[in-house]
Design an enzyme around this catalytic site. Structure first.
Site, PDB file in Angstrom:
ATOM      1  CD  GLU A 241      -2.372   1.264   2.842  1.00 25.08           C
ATOM      2  OE1 GLU A 241      -3.404   1.943   2.990  1.00 25.08           O
ATOM      3  OE2 GLU A 241      -1.826   0.633   3.773  1.00 25.08           O
TER       4      GLU A 241
ATOM      5  CE  LYS B  66      -7.877   0.536   4.532  1.00 23.06           C
ATOM      6  NZ  LYS B  66      -6.968   1.500   5.187  1.00 23.06           N
TER       7      LYS B  66
ATOM      8  CB  CYS C  53      -3.922  -1.079   5.725  1.00 27.16           C
ATOM      9  SG  CYS C  53      -3.108  -0.423   7.210  1.00 27.16           S
TER      10      CYS C  53
END
Length: 515
Positions: A255, A315, A366
């Site tokens: 990321e 995401k 994440c």
């Protein structure tokens, strides 16, 4: 009441020590036992206070890494998470009056854990009991019962331990026997690994490019971050041509390997293209992509050599007040620090795995790895491998990176798949389906990890069950609590609690009349 509140606070602090970086997993049932003892026998109007104290002790310690954002942010997040434990104290006090009180207590724990992991603003799953079970026999239950099911088993063990402490005579013996039986059953999966069939393997490369300066500011020189990943990939291509390294089937960058839109920034686009063409295989790039003047997307982009960008994943769970501002009109005018977030990050909804070359991959960015939904959805639709791209530079000097990597390890066990973790400067690694870390890069270093990984096609019961165990726990807890309230009568003289911790009567009978 003061001693109960103090006990609960201490229990919360002890429970936090079961998680990384301390990792004293034996404290899991001990912490839960302390909470159960603190609220046992209390009326609902008082049980919320020990519950809140427990939550404060737990989350203030567990989430201490949030202080790098600001002590106000740490206190706000920990306080919000702690607030969920106040109603937990009330629910626990109610349902523990019923027959099978420890079972209902465990259901109440899971119900609150489920709610706080999904609400508000998509919730915060940090601190689920299952996330502390790495390298224990308990982790082997994950493919069978999932994160929620394992949290239930651990909460049940803690509640049964409280029964052993609180009761006397024959009742204590019975509680101890039941607790021992549940402990044995909870470890049975360690004897039988869930079989997940495989369909071949892939040679993979995970690139950790590193971050300039002290490593904590990804935006300090974000173009250098991109150059680091490009140079490491081009160097790998040179090693492959020279026969010093095996040719990968694809390469994974983290990321924020580019913090600017690669479709709008010509030099970044050219740099990524040069790396992809040099290595000659797809590169999974982590990029910030513009979505109009007011929004941005955090994406995993498949970059094909000679072609450019093809597949993308967005995401699922942007961080509120970190990547977007809820009720922006209210908050931005009153909190100057939020001015650092000029655009709101939009959430992704993709349920299909992305395709890297010819490999369907379940992607997570994440904090996505802490949520069940996105990963499970992609695996149910054919994902054969899990890839986690993360940029934890802000937290590189804290324990957050260890806690997140531990969750990634447990995802491997739960799903029966290899997990590739690509971080900008730590923690990057390749994790086997049994949770073993087969390759790991040092923090604040540049590294390329190369491993051969298997591709899995089977779906574990945990993935098939998905969100249903949590939903069932919520409904069951509400029904049990309502039943307890409707049928409860105050104990007559001689039937009540005989000391402050709610111990049983001297003859071993329950401390409160059961419905």
């Amino acid at each position: 009441m003061l001693s109960r509140t103090g006990l609960a606070l201490l229990a919360g602090v002890l429970l936090a020590q079961a998680f990384e970086p301390v990792g004293l997993v034996v404290l899991l049932p001990v912490g839960i036992m302390g909470l159960a003892l603190a609220v046992r026998g209390l009326p609902a109007r008082r049980a919320w206070l020990p519950g809140l104290a427990f939550g404060l002790g737990f989350h203030l310690v567990l989430l201490f890494w949030m202080r790098v954002v600001g002590y106000d942010a740490w206190l706000a997040l920990a306080g919000l998470q702690a607030a969920f434990h106040a109603p937990l104290g009330v629910l626990a006090a109610w349902v523990m009056r019923l027959r099978g009180g420890p079972v209902w207590f465990a259901a109440a724990w899971v119900a609150v854990e489920t709610v706080r992991s999904s609400w508000p603003f998509s919730g915060m799953p940090w601190g689920r009991l299952a996330y502390a079970t790495g390298d224990t026999l308990w982790q082997d239950a994950l493919p069978w019962v999932g994160m929620t099911g394992l949290s239930f088993l651990l909460a049940l063990l803690g509640a049964l331990a409280a029964e052993v402490v609180a009761r006397t005579g024959r009742a204590r013996v019975v509680a101890a026997a039941v607790a021992g039986g549940v402990a044995v059953v909870s470890l049975v999966p360690a004897l039988t690994a869930y079989p997940v069939p495989t369909v071949g393997d892939r040679q993979v490369a995970v690139v950790q490019g590193d971050v300039p300066g002290d490593g904590s500011d990804i935006l300090l020189d974000h173009r250098q971050v991109t150059r680091n990943h490009v140079e490491a990939t081009v160097a790998l291509a040179g090693d492959v041509r020279a026969g010093r390294a095996p040719a990968p089937d694809f390469v994974v960058w983290p990321e924020n390997s580019t913090a600017v839109d690669p479709f709008r920034t010509a030099d970044v686009n050219a740099a990524i293209r040069s790396a992809s063409d040099a290595i000659g295989v797809p590169v999974l790039v982590g990029a910030m992509v513009d979505s109009g003047p007011e929004n941005v997307l955090n994406q995993s982009i498949v970059w094909e050599p000679g072609v450019g960008a093809t597949d993308r994943y967005t995401k699922w769970h942007p961080v509120p007040f970190g990547e977007y501002i809820p009720w922006r009109g209210v908050f931005q005018e009153n909190f100057g620090r939020l001015a650092l977030i000029p655009r709101d990050m939009l959430s992704g909804t993709r349920e299909e795995p992305i395709v890297l070359g010819d490999t369907p991959v379940a992607a997570a960015i994440c904090f996505d790895v802490a949520y069940d939904d996105g990963i499970h959805a992609q695996l149910l639709r054919g994902g054969q491998l899990v890839v986690v791209q993360t940029s934890n530079a802000m937290f590189i000097h804290t324990n957050q990176i260890d806690q997140q990597f531990e969750i990634s390890r447990l995802r491997a066990v739960e799903t029966g798949r290899h997990v590739l973790v690509a971080a900008t400067n730590g923690v990057s690694g390749v994790i086997a389906p049994d949770g073993e870390v087969v390759a790991r890069a040092g923090t604040r270093t540049q590294a390329v990890l190369q491993e051969q990984v298997s591709l899995a096609t089977g779906i574990t019961p945990a993935v098939r069950l998905g969100a249903w165990p949590g939903r069932v726990a919520v409904v069951a807890t509400l029904v049990a609590a309502a039943w307890s309230v409707l049928t409860y009568r105050r104990p007559r003289p001689g039937e009540g609690v005989d000391d402050e911790l709610g111990r049983a009567d001297r003859d071993g009978r329950p401390d409160l009349q059961r419905a």
